[in-house]
Design a protein around this motif. Structure first.
Motif, short mmCIF file in Angstrom:
data_model
loop_
_atom_site.label_atom_id
_atom_site.label_comp_id
_atom_site.label_asym_id
_atom_site.label_seq_id
_atom_site.Cartn_x
_atom_site.Cartn_y
_atom_site.Cartn_z
N ARG A 264 -5.42 41.56 20.82
CA ARG A 264 -4.79 40.51 21.62
C ARG A 264 -5.30 39.13 21.17
N SER A 265 -6.61 39.01 21.00
CA SER A 265 -7.20 37.73 20.58
C SER A 265 -6.67 37.30 19.22
N ILE A 266 -6.58 38.23 18.28
CA ILE A 266 -6.09 37.92 16.93
C ILE A 266 -4.66 37.41 16.98
N LEU A 267 -3.80 38.15 17.69
CA LEU A 267 -2.38 37.77 17.77
C LEU A 267 -2.23 36.43 18.48
N ILE A 313 -8.14 28.11 5.11
CA ILE A 313 -7.74 28.14 6.53
C ILE A 313 -8.40 29.26 7.31
N PHE A 314 -8.94 30.28 6.61
CA PHE A 314 -9.64 31.36 7.32
C PHE A 314 -11.14 31.12 7.36
N ILE A 337 -12.03 33.04 13.62
CA ILE A 337 -12.36 34.12 14.55
C ILE A 337 -11.47 35.32 14.30
N SER A 338 -10.18 35.07 14.08
CA SER A 338 -9.25 36.18 13.80
C SER A 338 -9.69 36.96 12.57
N ILE A 361 1.77 35.13 8.07
CA ILE A 361 0.40 35.66 8.09
C ILE A 361 0.48 37.14 8.43
N ASN A 362 -0.09 37.95 7.57
CA ASN A 362 -0.11 39.40 7.76
C ASN A 362 -1.54 39.85 7.98
N PHE A 363 -1.71 40.85 8.82
CA PHE A 363 -3.01 41.50 8.93
C PHE A 363 -2.81 42.96 9.29
#
Length: 506
Positions: A264-267, A313-314, A337-338, A361-363
């Motif tokens: 949830r935090s990542i999204l 950016i990361f 953080i993500s 952005i993909n993860f």
């Protein structure tokens, strides 16, 4: 002390050997050449292994530098020179430097006298020092930028909180209380988010955070996130943007096991960025599952990310705009953080971006297990009636006590207020009717952990719930070890408090 010529030469050779500086002499008329012992070593030969020559020297020079090298030697006849060039030593490419001049004291015989040094290691160290220096400068600039930005980000919500609080103190409110209260709450939540992000970075960087996997419905999670995004878009006055969510699984089959809170935090962090930077067009969020790996894609039609920032950016505190005139607020921690949370889940993150087209952005998160039923379902909020029960609120701060008192008002529970650790211990010893303790940890006299231990020694069956601002990794374990049954990190929601209490009160 006077030294003879032989001693002087011996001392000179020793100095040259220590310094790693060779010496050669070339007699132009005779075309004879002499190398010092160090010259032989620099070029990879045994000392005085053969008679040196100009031709042999040129064979060691890199082909691309040979013409320049020869021209420099020729120029030496008219002036002293110092040059750097590439040469080979036993097949290994090295970097050399010569400093020399032509001696013509007797006006008859030209003699070339040259100092020769292998400076490869020196240059490598100079490069490493320069690299470290540039990195230090970059870190210093980044720190200054972050501190200036953080000052702005903290002062903005504080200004609203203080300003609207002052307005609430006036008599002439004209029905503005609800509006001011909403502004105070919104600013407080924004301030809390900043603090939580800083704490989260600390835990993730220290590798103390651990994944907590549970069963949840990924479609339901995306639906909740979509609702929050729509609220954010309204607050940002971006209702014109199209927000699309695409699910790979049917709702009844979309139950997976992974860390719901971190996903949830990542999204939310990625989608928040997309909404913030996209002025027109759409934002699309989708997922697919393949071989126990779930892959998310978030695509926007924003301005795209410049090439210079694609690898940054990361990183923490990084933003595309890092100056005082930037158009967008933010701490620069969201995507960092993500990335850390994705790495904690053994996943990876990458992006594709094109200027004036947009960014994707993909993860991916591996080891996601699909299950047939959903555990851990949040219970439906209930109306609690605890009029026959008594709770001690151990809290030294009046405002915090008043909040808890207000949260519990509709439950009809009896409340005893203890302002110190000693008071809460005495209350529990003197009032057998007490059923539960809400224990702050940072209390005067004795802290909440020590108070909990003393209470448990006399009343082992009494339930103690820690409610504290200590929210770092390991603080919960300290509370549980002291005898607490639950640990609520401030600030918490009313529903969190009531749910925790309901586990121990009928």
């Amino acid at each position: 002390m006077k030294l003879d010529t032989a001693t002087n030469l011996k001392q000179l050779e020793k100095i040259q050997s220590i310094a790693g500086i060779g010496y050669w002499i070339y007699i132009y008329d005779e075309k004879n050449m002499w190398w010092s012992d160090v010259c032989f070593k620099i070029l990879g030969y045994q000392i005085q292994e053969f008679t040196p020559s100009r031709k042999l020297l040129f064979k060691h020079i890199h082909p691309e530098d040979l013409e320049f090298f020869e021209e420099s030697l020729h120029q030496m006849k008219s002036q002293a020179i110092e040059i750097e060039f590439r040469f080979y030593k036993n097949g290994e490419l090295r970097l050399g430097r010569i400093t020399g001049e032509v001696d013509n004291n007797d006006n008859s015989q030209l003699r070339e006298e040259v100092l020769f040094q292998d400076i490869t290691d020196i240059k490598i160290k100079e490069f490493e020092i320069a690299k470290a220096w540039n990195k230090a400068l970059e870190a210093e600039n980044l720190k200054n930028s972050f501190l200036a930005n953080m000052s702005h980000e903290l002062r903005t919500p504080l200004n609203s909180i203080i300003g609207f609080s002052e307005l609430l103190e006036t008599d002439n409110l004209n029905g503005c209380v609800p509006k001011y209260a909403r502004q105070i709450k919104s600013s407080g939540l924004h301030l809390l988010k900043i603090i939580e992000n800083l704490l989260k970075v600390s835990m993730l960087e220290s590798r103390t955070a651990k994944p907590v996997k549970r069963n949840f419905n990924i479609n339901k999670l995306l639906s909740d996130i979509q609702s929050n995004c729509l609220i954010n878009m309204k607050n940002m006055k971006k209702e014109h943007l199209k927000l699309n969510f695409s699910c790979d699984l049917e709702d009844s089959l979309a139950i997976i096991k992974s860390d719901q809170i971190k996903i949830r935090s990542i999204l939310q962090n990625i989608l928040h960025n997309s909404i913030k930077f996209t002025e027109a067009g759409s934002i699309t969020c989708s997922y697919k599952i393949l071989n126990h790996t779930i892959q998310f894609s978030i695509t926007d039609t924003g301005p795209g990310i410049p090439n210079a920032f694609k690898n940054k950016i990361f990183q923490r505190f990084r933003q595309v705009e890092e100056n005082y005139n930037k158009n967008f607020s933010g701490t620069g921690l969201g995507l960092y953080i993500s990335r850390l949370e994705i790495e904690l889940l053994s996943g990876k993150i990458w992006m594709v971006s094109e200027s004036d087209v947009g960014t994707t952005i993909n993860f991916s998160i591996p080891n996601v297990i699909r299950v047939n039923s959903q555990d851990d379902v949040n219970p439906t909020p209930e109306i609690y009636n605890w009029e026959n029960y008594t709770v001690v609120i151990a809290e030294d701060q009046l405002t915090n006590y008043k909040i808890l008192e207000a949260y519990l008002q509709r439950t009809n529970i009896n409340i005893i207020w203890a302002q110190t650790g000693s008071d809460v211990v005495k209350a529990c010893m003197n009032h057998a009717e007490i059923n539960l303790v809400l224990m702050d940890i940072n209390l005067p006299h004795i802290n909440g952990l020590e108070a909990a231990k003393r209470i448990k020694e006399k009343r082992p069956n009494l339930t103690i719930i820690a409610q504290t601002a200590y929210a770092l990794e390991g603080d919960k374990e300290k509370s549980l070890t002291a005898g607490c049954s639950e640990h609520l990190a401030k600030p918490f929601h009313k529903s969190d408090l009531l749910l925790a209490m309901s586990k121990y009160l009928p």
